[in-house]
Design a protein around this motif. Structure first.
Motif, PDB file in Angstrom:
ATOM      1  N   ASP A  95       0.855  -1.180   0.000  1.00  0.00           N
ATOM      2  CA  ASP A  95       0.000   0.000   0.000  1.00  0.00           C
ATOM      3  C   ASP A  95       0.891   1.230   0.000  1.00  0.00           C
ATOM      4  O   ASP A  95       1.584   1.501   0.982  1.00  0.00           O
ATOM      5  N   LEU A  96       0.885   1.953  -1.104  1.00  0.00           N
ATOM      6  CA  LEU A  96       1.697   3.166  -1.213  1.00  0.00           C
ATOM      7  C   LEU A  96       0.827   4.416  -1.158  1.00  0.00           C
ATOM      8  O   LEU A  96       1.290   5.506  -1.468  1.00  0.00           O
ATOM      9  N   GLY A  97      -0.414   4.268  -0.792  1.00  0.00           N
ATOM     10  CA  GLY A  97      -1.304   5.409  -0.703  1.00  0.00           C
ATOM     11  C   GLY A  97      -2.219   5.485  -1.906  1.00  0.00           C
ATOM     12  O   GLY A  97      -2.363   4.529  -2.676  1.00  0.00           O
ATOM     13  N   SER A  98      -2.817   6.654  -2.094  1.00  0.00           N
ATOM     14  CA  SER A  98      -3.771   6.826  -3.193  1.00  0.00           C
ATOM     15  C   SER A  98      -3.392   8.002  -4.080  1.00  0.00           C
ATOM     16  O   SER A  98      -4.248   8.597  -4.715  1.00  0.00           O
ATOM     17  N   SER A  99      -2.128   8.325  -4.124  1.00  0.00           N
ATOM     18  CA  SER A  99      -1.700   9.420  -4.983  1.00  0.00           C
ATOM     19  C   SER A  99      -1.304   8.874  -6.344  1.00  0.00           C
ATOM     20  O   SER A  99      -1.311   7.673  -6.578  1.00  0.00           O
ATOM     21  N   GLY A 100      -0.970   9.760  -7.236  1.00  0.00           N
ATOM     22  CA  GLY A 100      -0.536   9.343  -8.568  1.00  0.00           C
ATOM     23  C   GLY A 100      -1.665   9.302  -9.575  1.00  0.00           C
ATOM     24  O   GLY A 100      -2.842   9.443  -9.238  1.00  0.00           O
ATOM     25  N   LYS A 101      -1.276   9.094 -10.807  1.00  0.00           N
ATOM     26  CA  LYS A 101      -2.204   9.111 -11.940  1.00  0.00           C
ATOM     27  C   LYS A 101      -3.324   8.073 -11.796  1.00  0.00           C
ATOM     28  O   LYS A 101      -4.478   8.363 -12.058  1.00  0.00           O
ATOM     29  N   ASN A 102      -2.980   6.867 -11.378  1.00  0.00           N
ATOM     30  CA  ASN A 102      -3.962   5.792 -11.245  1.00  0.00           C
ATOM     31  C   ASN A 102      -4.459   5.607  -9.811  1.00  0.00           C
ATOM     32  O   ASN A 102      -5.087   4.600  -9.491  1.00  0.00           O
ATOM     33  N   LYS A 103      -4.137   6.551  -8.938  1.00  0.00           N
ATOM     34  CA  LYS A 103      -4.542   6.502  -7.513  1.00  0.00           C
ATOM     35  C   LYS A 103      -4.050   5.229  -6.822  1.00  0.00           C
ATOM     36  O   LYS A 103      -4.718   4.676  -5.962  1.00  0.00           O
ATOM     37  N   ASP A 104      -2.845   4.763  -7.213  1.00  0.00           N
ATOM     38  CA  ASP A 104      -2.282   3.546  -6.633  1.00  0.00           C
ATOM     39  C   ASP A 104      -1.011   3.808  -5.835  1.00  0.00           C
ATOM     40  O   ASP A 104      -0.368   2.879  -5.374  1.00  0.00           O
ATOM     41  N   GLY A 105      -0.646   5.079  -5.660  1.00  0.00           N
ATOM     42  CA  GLY A 105       0.537   5.421  -4.878  1.00  0.00           C
ATOM     43  C   GLY A 105       1.791   5.580  -5.711  1.00  0.00           C
ATOM     44  O   GLY A 105       2.837   5.959  -5.194  1.00  0.00           O
ATOM     45  N   VAL A 106       1.722   5.288  -7.009  1.00  0.00           N
ATOM     46  CA  VAL A 106       2.879   5.442  -7.895  1.00  0.00           C
ATOM     47  C   VAL A 106       2.861   6.875  -8.414  1.00  0.00           C
ATOM     48  O   VAL A 106       2.168   7.201  -9.372  1.00  0.00           O
ATOM     49  N   ASP A 107       3.634   7.742  -7.721  1.00  0.00           N
ATOM     50  CA  ASP A 107       3.605   9.160  -8.037  1.00  0.00           C
ATOM     51  C   ASP A 107       4.984   9.773  -8.274  1.00  0.00           C
ATOM     52  O   ASP A 107       5.096  10.940  -8.601  1.00  0.00           O
ATOM     53  N   GLY A 108       6.053   9.005  -8.086  1.00  0.00           N
ATOM     54  CA  GLY A 108       7.400   9.526  -8.309  1.00  0.00           C
ATOM     55  C   GLY A 108       7.970  10.279  -7.127  1.00  0.00           C
ATOM     56  O   GLY A 108       9.027  10.896  -7.240  1.00  0.00           O
ATOM     57  N   MET A 109       7.285  10.246  -5.984  1.00  0.00           N
ATOM     58  CA  MET A 109       7.771  10.924  -4.787  1.00  0.00           C
ATOM     59  C   MET A 109       8.108   9.875  -3.731  1.00  0.00           C
ATOM     60  O   MET A 109       7.246   9.073  -3.358  1.00  0.00           O
ATOM     61  N   PHE A 110       9.345   9.892  -3.276  1.00  0.00           N
ATOM     62  CA  PHE A 110       9.831   8.904  -2.311  1.00  0.00           C
ATOM     63  C   PHE A 110       9.472   9.392  -0.912  1.00  0.00           C
ATOM     64  O   PHE A 110      10.230  10.065  -0.240  1.00  0.00           O
ATOM     65  N   GLY A 111       8.271   9.014  -0.466  1.00  0.00           N
ATOM     66  CA  GLY A 111       7.787   9.435   0.835  1.00  0.00           C
ATOM     67  C   GLY A 111       7.889   8.326   1.865  1.00  0.00           C
ATOM     68  O   GLY A 111       8.560   7.310   1.657  1.00  0.00           O
ATOM     69  N   SER A 112       7.188   8.505   2.968  1.00  0.00           N
ATOM     70  CA  SER A 112       7.292   7.566   4.079  1.00  0.00           C
ATOM     71  C   SER A 112       6.726   6.183   3.752  1.00  0.00           C
ATOM     72  O   SER A 112       7.273   5.168   4.174  1.00  0.00           O
TER      73      SER A 112
END
Length: 144
Positions: A95-112
């Motif tokens: 689970d990488l969150g709900s950000s990104g284009k497809n709301k799957d957490g793949v957004d290019g930002m290396f967060g927590s």
């Protein structure tokens, strides 16, 4: 005729003292929870030396900030290659969150969340170009 209740100063003082104690307890609880969260994030990032002010700022902020755009990829990096790492982690159903284009957490930002998943499945939170190239190859093989 109704009796009027007269509030004495002593009763008011007790009320204010009670409200003050409740306020102090609430503030102390908030502070303790905040410190625990900061400590957990610092442990997640492998921070043992608190002398760096920049690192402290990164851990204390509640919103993500890009502080690095190049290699090595680590917490605070914003880079297209971070998406490759995140796609690789999605293979493990992380689970990488709900950000990104497809709301799957793949957004290019290396967060927590990316750091936590990387440490859990890959055993580290800093990646070189060679690591990312290996992940690219693995993703291509899996998709083929």
């Amino acid at each position: 005729m109704k009796k009027k209740t007269i509030t004495t100063p002593k009763k008011n003082a007790t009320l204010w003292i009670g409200l003050g104690v409740i306020g102090l307890l609430g503030g102390a609880t908030y502070w303790l929870v905040k410190k625990r969260k900061e400590k957990e994030e610092a442990e997640l990032l492998g921070i043992t030396d608190d002398s760096s002010k920049e690192v402290k700022k990164m851990v204390r902020t509640s919103r993500f900030r890009c502080v690095n755009k190049g290699y090595p990829l680590s917490y605070g990096t914003c880079n297209a290659d971070v998406k490759i790492l995140q796609r690789y982690l999605k293979i493990y159903k992380e689970d990488l969150g709900s950000s990104g284009k497809n709301k799957d957490g793949v957004d290019g930002m290396f967060g927590s969340k990316t750091a936590k998943a990387a440490r859990k499945h890959l055993g580290k939170v800093s990646f070189t170009k060679k690591d990312i190239d290996g992940m690219k190859t693995s993703i291509k093989i899996i998709k083929a």
